[in-house]
Design an enzyme around this catalytic site. Structure first.
Site, PDB file in Angstrom:
ATOM      1  CE  LYS A  58     -16.303  76.057  90.676  1.00 46.63           C
ATOM      2  NZ  LYS A  58     -15.445  76.699  89.495  1.00 46.63           N
ATOM      3  CG  ASN A  59     -14.622  78.962  92.456  1.00 47.49           C
ATOM      4  OD1 ASN A  59     -14.224  78.267  91.895  1.00 47.49           O
ATOM      5  ND2 ASN A  59     -15.239  80.421  92.232  1.00 47.49           N
TER       6      ASN A  59
ATOM      7  CB  CYS B 127     -16.702  79.609  82.419  1.00 48.60           C
ATOM      8  SG  CYS B 127     -17.525  78.570  83.403  1.00 48.60           S
TER       9      CYS B 127
ATOM     10  NE  ARG C  36     -11.894  83.124  82.689  1.00 47.93           N
ATOM     11  CZ  ARG C  36     -12.288  82.217  83.452  1.00 47.93           C
ATOM     12  NH1 ARG C  36     -12.985  81.143  82.937  1.00 47.93           N
ATOM     13  NH2 ARG C  36     -12.228  82.193  84.766  1.00 47.93           N
TER      14      ARG C  36
ATOM     15  CG  ASP D  72     -18.640  83.204  89.957  1.00 48.64           C
ATOM     16  OD1 ASP D  72     -18.397  83.581  88.807  1.00 48.64           O
ATOM     17  OD2 ASP D  72     -17.650  82.891  90.679  1.00 48.64           O
TER      18      ASP D  72
ATOM     19  NE  ARG E 273     -15.854  73.746  84.898  1.00 49.82           N
ATOM     20  CZ  ARG E 273     -15.428  74.923  85.014  1.00 49.82           C
ATOM     21  NH1 ARG E 273     -16.167  75.647  83.963  1.00 49.82           N
ATOM     22  NH2 ARG E 273     -14.772  75.586  85.749  1.00 49.82           N
TER      23      ARG E 273
HETATM   24  C1  EPZ Z   1     -12.428  83.231  89.807  1.00 48.95           C
HETATM   25  O1  EPZ Z   1     -11.760  83.310  88.446  1.00 48.95           O
HETATM   26  C2  EPZ Z   1     -13.339  82.212  89.826  1.00 48.95           C
HETATM   27  N1  EPZ Z   1     -12.693  80.970  89.618  1.00 48.95           N
HETATM   28  C3  EPZ Z   1     -14.510  82.729  88.747  1.00 48.95           C
HETATM   29  O2  EPZ Z   1     -15.840  81.676  88.954  1.00 48.95           O
HETATM   30  C4  EPZ Z   1     -15.040  84.042  89.301  1.00 48.95           C
HETATM   31  O3  EPZ Z   1     -16.088  84.442  88.121  1.00 48.95           O
HETATM   32  C5  EPZ Z   1     -13.838  85.077  89.117  1.00 48.95           C
HETATM   33  O4  EPZ Z   1     -12.845  84.475  89.752  1.00 48.95           O
HETATM   34  C6  EPZ Z   1     -14.196  86.629  89.418  1.00 48.95           C
HETATM   35  O5  EPZ Z   1     -14.804  86.335  90.899  1.00 48.95           O
HETATM   36  C7  EPZ Z   1     -12.286  80.508  90.469  1.00 48.95           C
HETATM   37  O6  EPZ Z   1     -12.119  80.721  91.635  1.00 48.95           O
HETATM   38  C8  EPZ Z   1     -11.520  79.153  90.084  1.00 48.95           C
HETATM   39  P1  EPZ Z   1     -10.111  86.742  88.145  1.00 48.95           P
HETATM   40  P2  EPZ Z   1     -10.477  84.091  88.020  1.00 48.95           P
HETATM   41  O7  EPZ Z   1      -8.859  86.607  87.971  1.00 48.95           O
HETATM   42  O8  EPZ Z   1      -9.360  84.044  89.149  1.00 48.95           O
HETATM   43  C9  EPZ Z   1      -9.192  89.894  84.509  1.00 48.95           C
HETATM   44  C10 EPZ Z   1     -17.036  80.115  88.316  1.00 48.95           C
HETATM   45  O9  EPZ Z   1     -18.176  80.058  87.977  1.00 48.95           O
HETATM   46  N2  EPZ Z   1      -7.825  89.448  84.798  1.00 48.95           N
HETATM   47  O10 EPZ Z   1     -10.582  87.483  89.405  1.00 48.95           O
HETATM   48  O11 EPZ Z   1     -10.136  83.329  86.848  1.00 48.95           O
HETATM   49  C11 EPZ Z   1     -10.030  89.092  84.024  1.00 48.95           C
HETATM   50  O12 EPZ Z   1     -10.082  89.026  82.778  1.00 48.95           O
HETATM   51  C12 EPZ Z   1     -15.681  80.774  88.144  1.00 48.95           C
HETATM   52  O13 EPZ Z   1     -16.985  79.441  89.473  1.00 48.95           O
HETATM   53  C13 EPZ Z   1      -6.722  90.218  83.970  1.00 48.95           C
HETATM   54  O14 EPZ Z   1      -7.002  91.140  83.389  1.00 48.95           O
HETATM   55  O15 EPZ Z   1     -10.886  85.554  87.814  1.00 48.95           O
HETATM   56  C14 EPZ Z   1     -11.244  89.543  84.629  1.00 48.95           C
HETATM   57  O16 EPZ Z   1     -11.859  90.437  83.964  1.00 48.95           O
HETATM   58  C15 EPZ Z   1     -16.236  81.260  86.828  1.00 48.95           C
HETATM   59  N3  EPZ Z   1      -5.338  89.491  84.146  1.00 48.95           N
HETATM   60  C16 EPZ Z   1     -11.078  90.071  86.050  1.00 48.95           C
HETATM   61  O17 EPZ Z   1      -9.372  90.303  86.154  1.00 48.95           O
HETATM   62  C17 EPZ Z   1      -5.045  88.543  84.985  1.00 48.95           C
HETATM   63  O18 EPZ Z   1      -4.079  88.389  85.138  1.00 48.95           O
HETATM   64  C18 EPZ Z   1     -11.267  89.088  87.131  1.00 48.95           C
HETATM   65  O19 EPZ Z   1     -10.740  87.854  86.867  1.00 48.95           O
HETATM   66  C19 EPZ Z   1      -6.123  88.030  85.800  1.00 48.95           C
HETATM   67  C20 EPZ Z   1      -7.503  88.609  85.702  1.00 48.95           C
END
Ligand code: EPZ
Length: 430
Positions: A22-23, A117, A122, A305, A397
């Site tokens: 999915k991702n 989620c 976020r 995840d 989803r």
């Molecule tokens: C991706 O989310 C995935 N979603 C999430 O999977 C997954 O949990 C996550 O990566 C971590 O592996 C998709 O790929 C669509 P991040 P994403 O940016 O990209 C912080 C699922 O269940 N951060 O890697 O939104 C953030 O708050 C979903 O399939 C900032 O501070 O996650 C977090 O603590 C749920 N500033 C960490 O980084 C930013 O600009 C990682 O977030 C961006 C992120």
């Protein structure tokens, strides 16, 4: 409304075929905006997040054809609009990939704040930092993000933390930029590599994906192509944990075993047996599993995840486990549901202390988000008696045919209609 009804206590045995990731799919579908020509995408999972993205593309003027259950053809040549309303984006996080893709193609994008989620705050500051480094100006207001640039120019982008979304967005924005972009501290998840492979097949020049430095030399044009999405690491991991937790014996097919190393390692530590083959993995277990400590980390660490699913397995393991969450601030909301089922879990900050109990008991529970929902299904499978799970739209989803796949493995699970006791406020998270 619909709910899952599970009669627990059955061992999962047999074979299950894993769907496309999915991702990876949500990044690659957004990337089709960059192609001049038709993209044919295979092994796309038939899940709600994908259908919403296709609907957004359709409303933007793209030609979107569903060839069969897992194959889509997308022609974005006729897209005119660079605006995606909040009404559409609030359903899923990945809608923010339209920012990078539209910016690269039209030098403008206005996209509603992404949903997804609910794990606490976020932020998207790293996405914004990346766009600004490439010469764009970014404004936010009225639940919309607007990015625009006269010209996109390659630059160095250093991320303060590893972010999958920011890495994807800067890759998308940079593939048609003038000159070289270097992303440092990039995410290394399998879906980052899959996106890079797709972009390169379209004619991009992306190197280093899968390491923490990605170099992108901008090209003038990208063309359509045919591409097959990688198998879903998290769906595979979910069935691995379900097999081990139910003392089952399951051959999980169509996987890349290397992507599952961190999950296999923890299951082996708990006492499960793992056999790896070229493109499948067999998981079995006998008797009560042992405790283990788990800390989630960006790839190749243990995936966040998979954290809720692992919590369920540990909730019935022998001994006390510590499960630490280092990616998200607030990913333990589901624990209350497990406690209703008899689990002994105490959350302290970003760690859960899990004291294994011999048995969970079936209860009415709910899916708080996508992966927590999958974890609740595993809890229902191992519990004594009947478990009902509400809010299963979260699970839909991201898991294709979950009921059918589990039934084929011997689970007693069905999807039922029910009348909610009272009308709930509409959730704004996907
Ligand atoms: C991706 O989310 C995935 N979603 C999430 O999977 C997954 O949990 C996550 O990566 C971590 O592996 C998709 O790929 C669509 P991040 P994403 O940016 O990209 C912080 C699922 O269940 N951060 O890697 O939104 C953030 O708050 C979903 O399939 C900032 O501070 O996650 C977090 O603590 C749920 N500033 C960490 O980084 C930013 O600009 C990682 O977030 C961006 C992120």
């Amino acid at each position: 409304m619909e709910k899952f009804v599970i009669s627990g206590g059955k061992r999962l045995c047999g074979e299950v075929e894993i769907s496309g990731a999915k991702n990876a799919a949500v990044a690659i579908i957004s990337a089709t905006i960059l192609a001049e020509g038709v993209c044919r995408l295979e092994n796309i999972p038939n899940v709600r997040d994908v259908r919403i993205l296709m609907q957004i593309l359709d409303e933007m003027g793209a030609k979107v054809r569903n060839i069969n259950k897992n194959t889509w053809e997308i022609d974005t040549s006729h897209i005119k609009s660079t605006v995606v309303s909040n009404e559409m984006t609030r359903h899923l996080r990945a809608s923010y990939y339209f920012l990078g893709a539209l910016l690269a193609r039209f030098k403008h994008a206005k996209v509603g704040m992404p949903g997804g989620c609910n794990f606490g705050v976020r932020p998207i500051d790293q996405h914004i930092k990346g766009f600004e480094a490439l010469g764009a100006s970014v404004t936010t207001g009225n639940a919309m993000v607007e990015v625009k640039a006269k010209e996109i120019v390659g630059n160095s982008v250093y991320f303060d933390m590893v972010s999958v979304g920011a890495t994807v967005n800067v890759m998308l924005a940079a593939v048609k930029a003038k000159g070289l972009t270097v992303i440092e501290n990039a995410a290394k998840e399998p879906h980052i590599v899959d996106l890079a492979n797709f972009l390169n097949l379209m004619g991009a020049d992306v190197r280093g994906a899968g390491t923490d430095i990605i170099k992108i030399r901008g090209v003038d044009r990208l063309h359509g192509c045919q591409y097959s999405i990688i198998p879903d690491q998290i769906e595979a991991g979910t069935y691995m944990v379900a097999a081990a937790a139910t003392n089952g014996d399951v051959l999980i097919k169509n996987v890349i075993p290397k992507h599952l190393d961190s999950i296999s390692a923890k299951l082996i530590e708990c006492g499960a047996q793992i056999e790896e083959f070229d493109d499948c993995i067999r998981v079995s277990s006998h008797g009560r599993l042992n405790r283990c400590h788990v800390k989630t980390m960006p790839h190749p660490g243990f995936p966040t995840d998979m954290q809720p699913q692992m919590a369920v397995l540990l909730s019935v393991a022998e001994g006390t486990s510590i499960l630490s969450e280092s990616v998200w601030d607030n990913r333990f909301r589901y624990v209350d549901q497990l406690i209703r089922m008899g689990a002994l879990i105490q959350v302290e900050g970003k760690a859960a202390i899990i004291e294994g109990v011999p048995q969970l008991k079936g209860s009415p529970i709910r899916a708080d988000d996508l992966r927590a929902g999958a974890a609740m299904v595993i809890a229902g499978l191992i519990a004594q008696g009947e478990t009902t799970i509400e809010d299963i739209h979260h699970i839909d989803r991201g898991y294709e045919d979950m009921i059918e796949k589990l039934q084929a493995l011997g689970a007693d699970i069905k999807r039922c209609e029910f009348e909610p006791a009272e009308t709930k406020a509409v959730s704004i998270v996907g």
